[in-house]
Design a protein around this motif. Structure first.
Motif, PDB file in Angstrom:
ATOM      1  N   UNK A 135       0.848  -1.186   0.000  1.00 12.10           N
ATOM      2  CA  UNK A 135       0.000   0.000   0.000  1.00 12.10           C
ATOM      3  C   UNK A 135       0.885   1.238   0.000  1.00 12.10           C
ATOM      4  N   UNK A 136       0.557   2.187  -0.879  1.00 13.31           N
ATOM      5  CA  UNK A 136       1.343   3.422  -0.996  1.00 13.31           C
ATOM      6  C   UNK A 136       0.459   4.617  -0.667  1.00 13.31           C
ATOM      7  N   UNK A 137       0.966   5.460   0.214  1.00 14.72           N
ATOM      8  CA  UNK A 137       0.284   6.699   0.588  1.00 14.72           C
ATOM      9  C   UNK A 137       1.083   7.864   0.006  1.00 14.72           C
ATOM     10  N   UNK A 138       0.379   8.787  -0.673  1.00 13.96           N
ATOM     11  CA  UNK A 138       1.071   9.857  -1.394  1.00 13.96           C
ATOM     12  C   UNK A 138       0.371  11.185  -1.165  1.00 13.96           C
ATOM     13  N   UNK A 139       1.171  12.233  -0.993  1.00  8.30           N
ATOM     14  CA  UNK A 139       0.647  13.590  -0.860  1.00  8.30           C
ATOM     15  C   UNK A 139       1.603  14.564  -1.531  1.00  8.30           C
ATOM     16  N   UNK A 173       6.242  17.115   3.946  1.00 11.46           N
ATOM     17  CA  UNK A 173       5.391  16.576   5.007  1.00 11.46           C
ATOM     18  C   UNK A 173       5.935  15.241   5.508  1.00 11.46           C
ATOM     19  N   UNK A 174       5.398  14.815   6.634  1.00 12.33           N
ATOM     20  CA  UNK A 174       5.777  13.531   7.240  1.00 12.33           C
ATOM     21  C   UNK A 174       4.574  12.594   7.156  1.00 12.33           C
ATOM     22  N   UNK A 175       4.825  11.321   6.752  1.00 10.95           N
ATOM     23  CA  UNK A 175       3.757  10.329   6.615  1.00 10.95           C
ATOM     24  C   UNK A 175       3.995   9.217   7.623  1.00 10.95           C
ATOM     25  N   UNK A 176       2.935   8.843   8.344  1.00  8.24           N
ATOM     26  CA  UNK A 176       2.996   7.750   9.312  1.00  8.24           C
ATOM     27  C   UNK A 176       1.852   6.772   9.026  1.00  8.24           C
ATOM     28  N   UNK A 177       2.145   5.456   9.227  1.00 10.62           N
ATOM     29  CA  UNK A 177       1.167   4.398   8.982  1.00 10.62           C
ATOM     30  C   UNK A 177       0.645   3.843  10.299  1.00 10.62           C
ATOM     31  N   UNK A 178      -0.648   3.480  10.293  1.00 10.97           N
ATOM     32  CA  UNK A 178      -1.271   2.875  11.467  1.00 10.97           C
ATOM     33  C   UNK A 178      -2.149   1.710  11.023  1.00 10.97           C
ATOM     34  N   UNK A 179      -2.171   0.674  11.878  1.00 16.55           N
ATOM     35  CA  UNK A 179      -3.087  -0.450  11.673  1.00 16.55           C
ATOM     36  C   UNK A 179      -3.893  -0.615  12.958  1.00 16.55           C
ATOM     37  N   UNK A 180      -5.189  -0.300  12.869  1.00 19.62           N
ATOM     38  CA  UNK A 180      -6.052  -0.313  14.069  1.00 19.62           C
ATOM     39  C   UNK A 180      -5.458   0.544  15.187  1.00 19.62           C
ATOM     40  N   UNK A 181      -5.057   1.759  14.831  1.00 24.43           N
ATOM     41  CA  UNK A 181      -4.531   2.751  15.777  1.00 24.43           C
ATOM     42  C   UNK A 181      -3.166   2.394  16.343  1.00 24.43           C
ATOM     43  N   UNK A 226      -9.431  -5.076   9.550  1.00 24.97           N
ATOM     44  CA  UNK A 226      -8.551  -4.075  10.164  1.00 24.97           C
ATOM     45  C   UNK A 226      -8.585  -2.778   9.355  1.00 24.97           C
ATOM     46  N   UNK A 227      -8.421  -1.667  10.040  1.00 29.76           N
ATOM     47  CA  UNK A 227      -8.404  -0.350   9.395  1.00 29.76           C
ATOM     48  C   UNK A 227      -6.957   0.107   9.273  1.00 29.76           C
ATOM     49  N   UNK A 252      -3.931  16.516  11.614  1.00 25.22           N
ATOM     50  CA  UNK A 252      -3.359  15.824  10.460  1.00 25.22           C
ATOM     51  C   UNK A 252      -4.420  15.418   9.449  1.00 25.22           C
ATOM     52  N   UNK A 253      -3.967  15.232   8.219  1.00 24.74           N
ATOM     53  CA  UNK A 253      -4.832  14.697   7.177  1.00 24.74           C
ATOM     54  C   UNK A 253      -4.677  13.183   7.161  1.00 24.74           C
ATOM     55  N   UNK A 254      -5.793  12.468   7.040  1.00 26.15           N
ATOM     56  CA  UNK A 254      -5.775  11.014   7.174  1.00 26.15           C
ATOM     57  C   UNK A 254      -6.532  10.371   6.017  1.00 26.15           C
ATOM     58  N   UNK A 255      -5.940   9.303   5.472  1.00 27.94           N
ATOM     59  CA  UNK A 255      -6.615   8.445   4.495  1.00 27.94           C
ATOM     60  C   UNK A 255      -6.705   7.047   5.093  1.00 27.94           C
ATOM     61  N   UNK A 256      -7.864   6.392   4.929  1.00 27.08           N
ATOM     62  CA  UNK A 256      -8.083   5.086   5.555  1.00 27.08           C
ATOM     63  C   UNK A 256      -8.515   4.053   4.523  1.00 27.08           C
ATOM     64  N   UNK A 257      -8.203   2.792   4.853  1.00 25.66           N
ATOM     65  CA  UNK A 257      -8.604   1.676   4.014  1.00 25.66           C
ATOM     66  C   UNK A 257      -8.903   0.474   4.898  1.00 25.66           C
ATOM     67  N   UNK A 258     -10.088  -0.140   4.714  1.00 27.07           N
ATOM     68  CA  UNK A 258     -10.478  -1.318   5.475  1.00 27.07           C
ATOM     69  C   UNK A 258     -10.047  -2.563   4.698  1.00 27.07           C
ATOM     70  N   UNK A 259      -9.310  -3.443   5.367  1.00 31.07           N
ATOM     71  CA  UNK A 259      -8.800  -4.645   4.711  1.00 31.07           C
ATOM     72  C   UNK A 259      -9.861  -5.736   4.686  1.00 31.07           C
ATOM     73  N   UNK A 260      -9.908  -6.456   3.588  1.00 33.53           N
ATOM     74  CA  UNK A 260     -10.781  -7.637   3.459  1.00 33.53           C
ATOM     75  C   UNK A 260      -9.908  -8.815   3.047  1.00 33.53           C
TER      76      UNK A 260
END
Length: 404
Positions: free
Chosen positions: A153-157, A164-172, A208-209, A223-231
């Motif tokens: 998964x790639x997050x881009x801004x 900017x600084x990008x940080x990843x989270x899985x279920x917080x 998981x989110x 912060x600006x946040x983008x989310x994706x729910x995994x299936x």
């Protein structure tokens, strides 16, 4: 304004006014201690910048603001540049404040406040414009994902200044092991930042989110946040639960087959010892539940529950042992045979000890009698025998004394 003869393109009406005040400044002795004061300003792109120039002691000397291109913006309260974004906030002998609205990245630079003494004194204020990062986007996600497949998964801004600084989270919970890339945009002022999260899909990740968060000083701690729910799709996980931990003959037992998978598994299949259930009248299957009534020894064996879905199949086993309640009752009472055996051994050992002790005592008594009679066996009569016996005792005492 670099000299007294220079006139601004849009201020011909007060050029003479400018020259007059500078001449007055040249003749004023108190102007030697006057200095303009400014401060650097940081503003978010699209916001409003306020530029303030102050003079603590001013003897009516003019103040002027100019931009990084050395264009005059305001001379005292006179507007010099035709730009509707620039407005006068306050103009006095001690202060000249202006505002620049809808600030763009091109407005960044060093602004100058000039105090027209002789010589002219200046103070610099640097205007920093922060580029606001665009809302992040997550790419590379496909749905659904099979368990064990690799996900990237790639997050881009874009548009951030500074980057900017990008940080990843899985279920917080923050994920640290990620890749980071920073590239300069075509305008050579802002940056495009991307970050890649690489992991293997696991059934525990289903639902998981995953979120990527963009942090930047222009966002005011929001912060600006983008989310994706995994299936995640995965094969069933099967488990058998028994209602009776110690089944006995005549009782009943219920075996429940719990199966979890995605997609949801089809109805389960029950078998016994690799074949069909032998007694359908007593062995009843209702969905995932197998009920066996009136248990007996013939029900002993291995029961298997199998579940499947489009991803695959899985199974588990339960070994049923039916116990005899009578045998169990006999085992719980005292073992009389064992107790009797122990008593018999004790009695036998006691009798043997008594017999051995008696023989030992009898042997020692016979020896004593034999010693007393020694010497009297050859006596012709009783008196002689007594005398011989007494002599034997004397001799024995003499022997004892000799040995001592």
């Amino acid at each position: 304004m670099r000299g007294p003869k220079r006139c601004l393109p849009y201020c011909h009406s007060y050029c003479s006014f400018d020259s007059q005040h500078r001449a007055e400044g040249a003749t004023s002795k108190s102007s030697q201690g006057q200095f303009p004061l400014t401060q650097n300003v940081t503003v978010v792109e699209g916001g409003t910048a306020n530029l303030t120039c102050r003079v603590d002691q001013n003897d009516n000397t003019s103040l002027q603001w100019s931009n990084p291109a050395q264009q005059t913006l305001y001379f005292d309260d006179k507007k010099a540049l035709r730009d509707n974004r620039i407005e006068l906030v306050r103009a006095s002998w001690h202060e000249l404040s202006i505002s620049v609205s809808d600030v763009s990245l091109s407005d960044e630079g060093q602004y100058t406040c000039s105090l027209f003494t002789m010589p002219v004194k200046t103070s610099k204020a640097f205007l920093t414009v922060l580029g606001v990062p665009e809302k992040p986007q997550i790419t590379g996600f496909t749905s659904p994902v099979m368990e064990g497949e690799r996900m990237q998964l790639t997050c881009k801004t874009s548009g951030s200044k500074p980057a900017a600084d990008i940080r990843w989270f899985k279920n917080d919970k923050e994920v640290k092991d990620v890749k980071f890339l920073k590239e300069e945009d075509a305008n050579r002022k802002t940056f495009t930042v991307s970050s890649t999260l690489d992991f293997l899909a696991d059934r525990n990740d289903d639902g998981a989110v995953v979120s990527c968060r963009v942090d930047h000083e222009s966002l005011n701690s929001t912060p600006q946040i983008a989310m994706q729910v995994l299936e995640i799709h995965y094969t069933p996980l099967v488990k058998i639960i028994s209602s009776n931990s110690w089944p006995e003959e005549g009782q009943s037992i219920i075996l429940t087959c719990e199966s979890k998978g995605k997609p949801v598994p089809e109805p389960v299949l029950w078998t016994k010892d690799g074949g069909e259930l032998p007694d359908p009248e007593r062995m009843v299957v209702n969905g995932r539940v197998l009920s066996i009534s009136f248990l007996n020894k013939t029900d002993n064996g291995t029961y298997r529950c199998e579940a499947k879905n489009p991803i695959g199949r899985n199974s588990t086993e339960y070994v049923l042992i039916v116990h005899d309640p009578n045998a169990l009752a006999g085992q719980t009472g005292p073992d009389h045979a064992l107790i009797g055996g122990i008593v018999a051994v004790v009695v036998f050992v006691t009798l043997c000890s008594i017999i051995l002790l008696g023989r030992y005592l009898a042997r020692h008594k016979g020896t004593y009698l034999t010693n007393e009679a020694k010497g009297a066996e050859d006596a012709p009569d009783a008196d002689t025998a007594i005398i011989n016996a007494e002599g034997s005792q004397v001799n024995a005492e003499e022997k004892k004394e000799y040995f001592i």
